[in-house]
Design an enzyme around this catalytic site. Structure first.
Site, PDB file in Angstrom:
ATOM      1  N   HIS A 190       0.879  -1.187   0.000  1.00  0.00           N
ATOM      2  CA  HIS A 190       0.000   0.000   0.000  1.00  0.00           C
ATOM      3  C   HIS A 190       0.911   1.230   0.000  1.00  0.00           C
ATOM      4  CE1 HIS A 190      -3.446   2.438   0.636  1.00  0.00           C
ATOM      5  NE2 HIS A 190      -3.797   2.113   1.863  1.00  0.00           N
ATOM      6  N   HIS A 199      -2.463  -2.212  -9.624  1.00  0.00           N
ATOM      7  CA  HIS A 199      -3.404  -1.601  -8.696  1.00  0.00           C
ATOM      8  C   HIS A 199      -4.663  -2.448  -8.666  1.00  0.00           C
ATOM      9  CE1 HIS A 199      -5.853   1.458  -6.740  1.00  0.00           C
ATOM     10  NE2 HIS A 199      -4.713   2.009  -6.388  1.00  0.00           N
ATOM     11  N   ASP A 244       2.717   5.447  -6.747  1.00  0.00           N
ATOM     12  CA  ASP A 244       3.989   5.335  -6.041  1.00  0.00           C
ATOM     13  C   ASP A 244       5.193   5.221  -6.959  1.00  0.00           C
ATOM     14  OD1 ASP A 244       3.063   5.444  -3.405  1.00  0.00           O
ATOM     15  OD2 ASP A 244       2.291   3.418  -3.575  1.00  0.00           O
TER      16      ASP A 244
END
Ligand code: ACO
Length: 429
Positions: free
Chosen positions: A268, A307, A363
């Protein structure tokens, strides 16, 4: 019959009409499907909530196939275009509508008033070891705030909720910066209410004794945009933790600490830290093919890719990629950007990633900007948590006021032993 689903139970031959609302059936409607009267009724099994909506929400909209993200209806591309401040977006997310000038001024004032932390919080932070992970310090200190504000337990009082929301948004950057200064043995820099939300945070982090904050407008802007992009993302792991823990009616500090703990994991919010670890490990562009080969053989993941919801380019990653170029114009280019760009190019053409619809997520490029801004790698999840507090609080408030909700309590399918008799230890073989 429109808007219903007819189910035939082949065990009994009975049929059932189940209502469909918002393209969803209610899982509890399945409970009427029984083989006999004493039967518990049918349940649905959905590990990791792959296809189960547990809330109705009006906050954030995502279309993962099309790569769309909107807060309260506004596209993320417009909110991060440079004319909107982080606190303006925070107001929008929490209150549902964009503020007027007067409302924004009042809101800013409220947040600024709460940026200081009690001196005992500072002392508490001093008791952490010098090498404590900043996310561990952040989580523990957010939880500790609950012991300073007992009024926070009154979660059904609107004024109390609002006060805790102001406090949490205001104090999160102060706590984060204190964690950094503590790790580096630097004196704490107290908040400067004249600065923007991102500017004040950068000053508390990096000021080395100057009475004037040394802020570069491009870098301050970059951090503000990153904060906006990370402010909410509907029902992800940490937000679900916030809602689930909050559903026990605990105070929002304890629930936020739980959400921050969920965010820390490498699958995460810890992924940005892991991306930089991966880029460090790859080292040079010539090693990329070997690295990709290992990923495809299941010997690790391409961090910052994939994702649960986006099966297309994460719209935040697109914005961050462009932002990285702006930041590098000021700080000088980090050669790791070339490695990241090449990794992305190869992965987007490779059948393994194409078939699984794996694209860069938020990210993938954010860590490169954080590094350019001077943040150490282990600090990246904290940088994610600061703005996400806005999303957590907004989702928490929606949850506690939702009359459909009760304490979160999933069901299980018990596959363990049937009843058996306990055997004292000296008779066990
Ligand atoms: N690299 C290589 N393969 C991957 C990756 C990846 N990053 N992500 C998924 N896959 C593969 C899986 O191995 C699996 O392959 P298989 O069908 O052959 O078994 C397939 O793609 C589906 O993967 P799942 O793990 O089932 O997908 P899920 O939706 O559960 O996971 C997640 C999503 C956790 C984000 C995953 O893509 C991942 O681990 N990515 C890397 C970590 C990361 O970047 N996390 C940040 C997410 S964004 C955020 O939280 C802010």
């Amino acid at each position: 019959m429109p808007d219903t689903l007819t189910i035939k139970d082949n065990r009994t031959g009975k049929t059932y009409d189940i209502s469909i609302e918002h393209d969803t059936i209610r899982a509890t409607d399945l409970r009427q499907i029984k083989v006999h009267d004493g039967d518990f009724g049918l349940m649905s099994y959905d590990p990791a909530f792959m296809n189960t909506a547990s809330v109705k929400s009006t906050i954030t909209y995502i279309d993962g196939d099309k790569g769309i993200l909107r807060y309260r209806g506004y596209p993320i591309e417009q909110l991060s275009a440079g004319t909107t401040s982080f606190l303006e977006v925070a107001y929008l997310i929490l209150k549902g509508e964009a503020p007027t000038k007067t409302q924004l001024e009042e809101w800013r004032l409220q947040i600024k008033q709460h940026t200081l932390v009690h001196e005992n919080i500072r002392k508490l932070m001093e008791s952490f070891r010098y090498d404590a992970h900043p996310m561990g310090m952040f989580i523990s200190t957010i939880a500790a705030l609950s012991t300073f504000y007992s009024d926070a337990r009154d979660i059904f009082d609107g004024h109390s909720r609002e006060r805790q929301i102001h406090r949490l948004i205001a104090k999160a950057p102060t706590i984060a910066a204190f964690a950094y200064r503590h790790s580096n043995g630097l004196p704490y820099v107290y908040p400067d209410v004249e600065l923007s939300y991102a500017g004040n945070f950068l000053n508390m982090m990096f000021n080395t004794g100057s009475s004037k904050p040394a802020l570069h407008s491009v870098l301050e802007h970059a951090l503000a945009v990153l904060f906006i992009l990370h402010a909410d993302h509907e029902q992800n792991c940490s937000t679900s933790a916030m809602r689930s823990v909050g559903s026990s009616h605990v105070d929002p500090y304890a629930a936020c600490a739980a959400a921050a703990a969920a965010l820390w994991g490498p699958l995460h919010g810890g992924a940005n830290e892991a991306v930089l670890g991966m880029l460090d490990q790859i080292g040079t562009a010539s090693k990329i093919p070997d690295f990709i080969k290992e990923v495809k053989e299941g010997k690790g993941r391409l961090m910052g890719f994939g994702h649960r919801v986006y099966k297309n380019y994460d719209p935040r990653a697109k914005i961050i990629k462009k932002l990285a170029h702006d930041v590098f114009e000021v700080t000088g280019k980090n050669p790791q950007l070339d490695i990241a760009l090449e990794l992305e190019r190869i992965a987007l053409e490779d059948e393994y990633f194409v078939k699984r619809k794996l694209y860069p997520n938020v990210d993938f490029y954010s860590g490169l900007i954080y590094r350019a801004l001077g943040f150490p790698r282990e600090f990246y999840p904290v940088l994610f948590a600061i703005p996400r507090i806005v999303g957590w609080l907004s989702q928490w408030e929606e949850h506690v006021l939702d009359s459909d909700q009760k304490i979160s309590r999933p069901r299980q399918i018990y596959l363990g032993r049937p009843e058996r008799n306990w055997i004292p230890i000296d008779q066990r073989t």
